[in-house]
Design a protein around this motif. Sequence first.
Motif, PDB file in Angstrom:
ATOM      1  N   MET A   1     -39.803  36.076 -36.079  1.00  0.00           N
ATOM      2  CA  MET A   1     -38.619  36.455 -35.304  1.00  0.00           C
ATOM      3  C   MET A   1     -37.954  35.186 -34.773  1.00  0.00           C
ATOM      4  SD  MET A   1     -38.055  39.855 -34.643  1.00  0.00           S
ATOM      5  CE  MET A   1     -37.665  40.171 -32.925  1.00  0.00           C
ATOM      6  N   LEU A   2     -36.635  35.111 -34.961  1.00  0.00           N
ATOM      7  CA  LEU A   2     -35.866  33.994 -34.437  1.00  0.00           C
ATOM      8  C   LEU A   2     -35.056  34.485 -33.247  1.00  0.00           C
ATOM      9  CD1 LEU A   2     -34.389  32.771 -37.864  1.00  0.00           C
ATOM     10  CD2 LEU A   2     -36.524  32.049 -36.784  1.00  0.00           C
ATOM     11  N   PHE A   3     -35.119  33.762 -32.155  1.00  0.00           N
ATOM     12  CA  PHE A   3     -34.337  34.131 -30.964  1.00  0.00           C
ATOM     13  C   PHE A   3     -33.388  32.977 -30.657  1.00  0.00           C
ATOM     14  CE2 PHE A   3     -36.608  37.891 -29.420  1.00  0.00           C
ATOM     15  CZ  PHE A   3     -37.807  37.802 -30.128  1.00  0.00           C
ATOM     16  N   ASP A   4     -32.089  33.235 -30.762  1.00  0.00           N
ATOM     17  CA  ASP A   4     -31.097  32.191 -30.508  1.00  0.00           C
ATOM     18  C   ASP A   4     -30.500  32.411 -29.111  1.00  0.00           C
ATOM     19  OD1 ASP A   4     -29.211  30.268 -30.598  1.00  0.00           O
ATOM     20  OD2 ASP A   4     -27.982  31.175 -32.162  1.00  0.00           O
ATOM     21  N   GLU A   5     -31.077  31.747 -28.129  1.00  0.00           N
ATOM     22  CA  GLU A   5     -30.658  31.886 -26.730  1.00  0.00           C
ATOM     23  C   GLU A   5     -30.498  33.347 -26.319  1.00  0.00           C
ATOM     24  OE1 GLU A   5     -27.939  29.198 -25.111  1.00  0.00           O
ATOM     25  OE2 GLU A   5     -28.177  27.682 -26.678  1.00  0.00           O
ATOM     26  N   PRO A   6     -31.572  34.119 -26.399  1.00  0.00           N
ATOM     27  CA  PRO A   6     -31.459  35.568 -26.202  1.00  0.00           C
ATOM     28  C   PRO A   6     -31.083  35.992 -24.776  1.00  0.00           C
ATOM     29  CG  PRO A   6     -33.751  34.923 -26.309  1.00  0.00           C
ATOM     30  CD  PRO A   6     -32.959  33.715 -26.685  1.00  0.00           C
ATOM     31  N   THR A   7     -31.261  35.098 -23.806  1.00  0.00           N
ATOM     32  CA  THR A   7     -30.966  35.514 -22.430  1.00  0.00           C
ATOM     33  C   THR A   7     -29.768  34.785 -21.836  1.00  0.00           C
ATOM     34  OG1 THR A   7     -32.544  33.882 -21.599  1.00  0.00           O
ATOM     35  CG2 THR A   7     -33.362  36.119 -21.921  1.00  0.00           C
ATOM     36  N   SER A   8     -29.107  33.947 -22.643  1.00  0.00           N
ATOM     37  CA  SER A   8     -28.037  33.115 -22.075  1.00  0.00           C
ATOM     38  C   SER A   8     -26.802  33.899 -21.680  1.00  0.00           C
ATOM     39  CB  SER A   8     -27.644  32.016 -23.063  1.00  0.00           C
ATOM     40  OG  SER A   8     -28.741  31.181 -23.297  1.00  0.00           O
ATOM     41  N   ALA A   9     -26.619  35.095 -22.263  1.00  0.00           N
ATOM     42  CA  ALA A   9     -25.422  35.882 -21.938  1.00  0.00           C
ATOM     43  C   ALA A   9     -25.737  36.974 -20.920  1.00  0.00           C
ATOM     44  CB  ALA A   9     -24.848  36.491 -23.212  1.00  0.00           C
ATOM     45  N   LEU A  10     -26.921  36.895 -20.302  1.00  0.00           N
ATOM     46  CA  LEU A  10     -27.333  38.000 -19.422  1.00  0.00           C
ATOM     47  C   LEU A  10     -27.215  37.642 -17.944  1.00  0.00           C
ATOM     48  CD1 LEU A  10     -30.579  39.143 -21.265  1.00  0.00           C
ATOM     49  CD2 LEU A  10     -28.347  40.250 -21.294  1.00  0.00           C
ATOM     50  N   ASP A  11     -26.980  38.682 -17.137  1.00  0.00           N
ATOM     51  CA  ASP A  11     -27.046  38.505 -15.691  1.00  0.00           C
ATOM     52  C   ASP A  11     -28.480  38.161 -15.318  1.00  0.00           C
ATOM     53  OD1 ASP A  11     -24.437  39.191 -15.500  1.00  0.00           O
ATOM     54  OD2 ASP A  11     -24.808  41.282 -14.962  1.00  0.00           O
ATOM     55  N   PRO A  12     -28.655  37.371 -14.252  1.00  0.00           N
ATOM     56  CA  PRO A  12     -30.010  36.938 -13.869  1.00  0.00           C
ATOM     57  C   PRO A  12     -31.002  38.094 -13.746  1.00  0.00           C
ATOM     58  CG  PRO A  12     -28.384  35.803 -12.557  1.00  0.00           C
ATOM     59  CD  PRO A  12     -27.628  36.780 -13.402  1.00  0.00           C
ATOM     60  N   GLU A  13     -30.561  39.224 -13.203  1.00  0.00           N
ATOM     61  CA  GLU A  13     -31.520  40.308 -12.989  1.00  0.00           C
ATOM     62  C   GLU A  13     -31.951  40.976 -14.296  1.00  0.00           C
ATOM     63  OE1 GLU A  13     -29.814  43.501 -10.790  1.00  0.00           O
ATOM     64  OE2 GLU A  13     -27.797  43.061 -11.497  1.00  0.00           O
ATOM     65  N   MET A  14     -31.211  40.731 -15.365  1.00  0.00           N
ATOM     66  CA  MET A  14     -31.578  41.364 -16.637  1.00  0.00           C
ATOM     67  C   MET A  14     -32.401  40.444 -17.527  1.00  0.00           C
ATOM     68  SD  MET A  14     -27.981  43.099 -17.421  1.00  0.00           S
ATOM     69  CE  MET A  14     -27.346  44.357 -16.306  1.00  0.00           C
ATOM     70  N   ILE A  15     -32.456  39.173 -17.147  1.00  0.00           N
ATOM     71  CA  ILE A  15     -33.164  38.205 -17.992  1.00  0.00           C
ATOM     72  C   ILE A  15     -34.630  38.577 -18.116  1.00  0.00           C
ATOM     73  CG2 ILE A  15     -33.937  35.798 -18.092  1.00  0.00           C
ATOM     74  CD1 ILE A  15     -31.199  34.995 -17.022  1.00  0.00           C
ATOM     75  N   ASN A  16     -35.229  38.955 -16.990  1.00  0.00           N
ATOM     76  CA  ASN A  16     -36.665  39.215 -17.004  1.00  0.00           C
ATOM     77  C   ASN A  16     -37.074  40.379 -17.884  1.00  0.00           C
ATOM     78  OD1 ASN A  16     -37.962  37.190 -15.686  1.00  0.00           O
ATOM     79  ND2 ASN A  16     -37.435  37.982 -13.655  1.00  0.00           N
ATOM     80  N   GLU A  17     -36.234  41.446 -17.898  1.00  0.00           N
ATOM     81  CA  GLU A  17     -36.614  42.596 -18.727  1.00  0.00           C
ATOM     82  C   GLU A  17     -36.653  42.222 -20.203  1.00  0.00           C
ATOM     83  OE1 GLU A  17     -33.409  45.014 -17.165  1.00  0.00           O
ATOM     84  OE2 GLU A  17     -32.445  45.112 -19.143  1.00  0.00           O
ATOM     85  N   VAL A  18     -35.784  41.293 -20.604  1.00  0.00           N
ATOM     86  CA  VAL A  18     -35.798  40.846 -21.995  1.00  0.00           C
ATOM     87  C   VAL A  18     -36.977  39.897 -22.238  1.00  0.00           C
ATOM     88  CG1 VAL A  18     -34.542  39.509 -23.736  1.00  0.00           C
ATOM     89  CG2 VAL A  18     -33.334  41.196 -22.336  1.00  0.00           C
ATOM     90  N   LEU A  19     -37.193  38.983 -21.301  1.00  0.00           N
ATOM     91  CA  LEU A  19     -38.301  38.034 -21.458  1.00  0.00           C
ATOM     92  C   LEU A  19     -39.639  38.764 -21.496  1.00  0.00           C
ATOM     93  CD1 LEU A  19     -37.270  35.048 -19.162  1.00  0.00           C
ATOM     94  CD2 LEU A  19     -37.118  35.228 -21.652  1.00  0.00           C
TER      95      LEU A  19
END
Lengths: 258, 216
Positions: free
Chosen positions: A174-192
């Motif tokens: 799986m390749l992840f190209d900055e997967p959280t860079s477009a997210l609001d801070p509170e949503m970053i963790n759910e993706v991480l």
Amino acid sequence: MSEVSVTKDATPVADALVVLNNVNKHFGALHVLQDIDLTIARGEVVVVIGPSGSGKSTLCRTINRLETTDSGTISIDGKPLPQEGRELARLRADVGMVFQSFNLFAHKTVLENVTLGQVKVRKTDRKTAETKARSLLDRVGVGAQADKYPAQLSGGQQQRVAIARALAMDPKVMLFDEPTSALDPEMINEVLEVMRQLAADGMTMVVVTHEMGFARSAANRVVFMADGKIVEEARPDQFFANPRSDRAKDFLSKILHH
Amino acid sequence: MNVLSDNFAMFREGFLGTVELTALSAALALVLGTLIAAFRVSPVPALRIFGTAWVTLLRNTPLVLLFLAVTLGLPALGLKGWDSFWLAVMALGCYTSAFICEAIRSGINTVPVGQAEAARSIGMTFNQTLGQIVLPQAARTAIPPIGSLMIALAKNTAIASGFNVTELGSVQKTLNAASGYDIYVIFLWIAVCYIIITFTISGLFRLLENRLAVAR
């Protein structure tokens, strides 16, 4: 500025899945990838970090040939990456990709987004594909949104659907190209959190990110890039505690103390 | 003395002729236009060159000239025995396809490049990416200009009357020759027929637009 030669003190690669050998790429006059050598073992989680414009996204995109290269070879699971056509499409199906801007198919529901590749590319029958899609959507925590359109979801939810869409193809890597860079801070963790779980399950991952916390906790190896070159590779604890190159020291001092 | 009631059968035949000519030319133009648009965004250089040449040639040719080319040129090339109706469909369909192609291409250009990248990265081929992901989204943007092109096509069918095809234009020619009727009244009724056709087309396209707007 002293240059430290690239050291590879990560575990010697026994079972190489992705191998980049002397890869070069130019964008016009800009030499964006310079003699890149990188080997990723099966089950390994490699996090690529570095300042913007260092070539890390481009590196990630060359692995499934969304970006062409000027020279060098890339092979996945022992097979060199084909130039184009059906062969390339077949190989891409084995390489999951998650984008910074999600890129969910806007005219299809969440469920259709996750079944489309299975049905059209893997030729799975619709029923099996849907069952698998629903279980993947549950796994990333968006099962309840299956019948909505992407635009009706939050960024974090969309990115988790995008991860499910990639997983539906049973990718080898799986390749992840900055997967959280477009997210609001509170949503970053759910993706991480989904990504951490994936890493724990043994998925081979290449992650381009600015999330140093993720790099520390989930990576087997950190690759630091600057100006189109891999400047340093190390285990995350070593890299963050004791970076060897000046470029990495400079980068870390800027992002870790504020 | 009423032109319409006296010659209702003729008007009906002309009206149906125009509708048929419009519908069949539109079908040909949509199929060809989509195909040529696919050629123009294809990774194969030969197809791109063909697509560009097709559009350049047809978009810059007067329609009457195209009719002449089809009615005189094709038989000269040995393609004889086509009736004038089908030759007209061919001329109108090919001509309109060039414009349809460009309307679709403008729609394709509005679809974010990430959509196609995502499709390719799950292993879809060029044809699958275009057919499943890009064209359905391009349609939303391309539908309004295509509606205008269809209305223009309906009016362009009048040229076919000069090439032995029965449609509304030929009704006018026949009735003028028959004399005794007020020429303005003849034109008025023909205009009414065209209005019915064009309003139907714009209504259909409004429906289509609404349907596509919901699906998102």
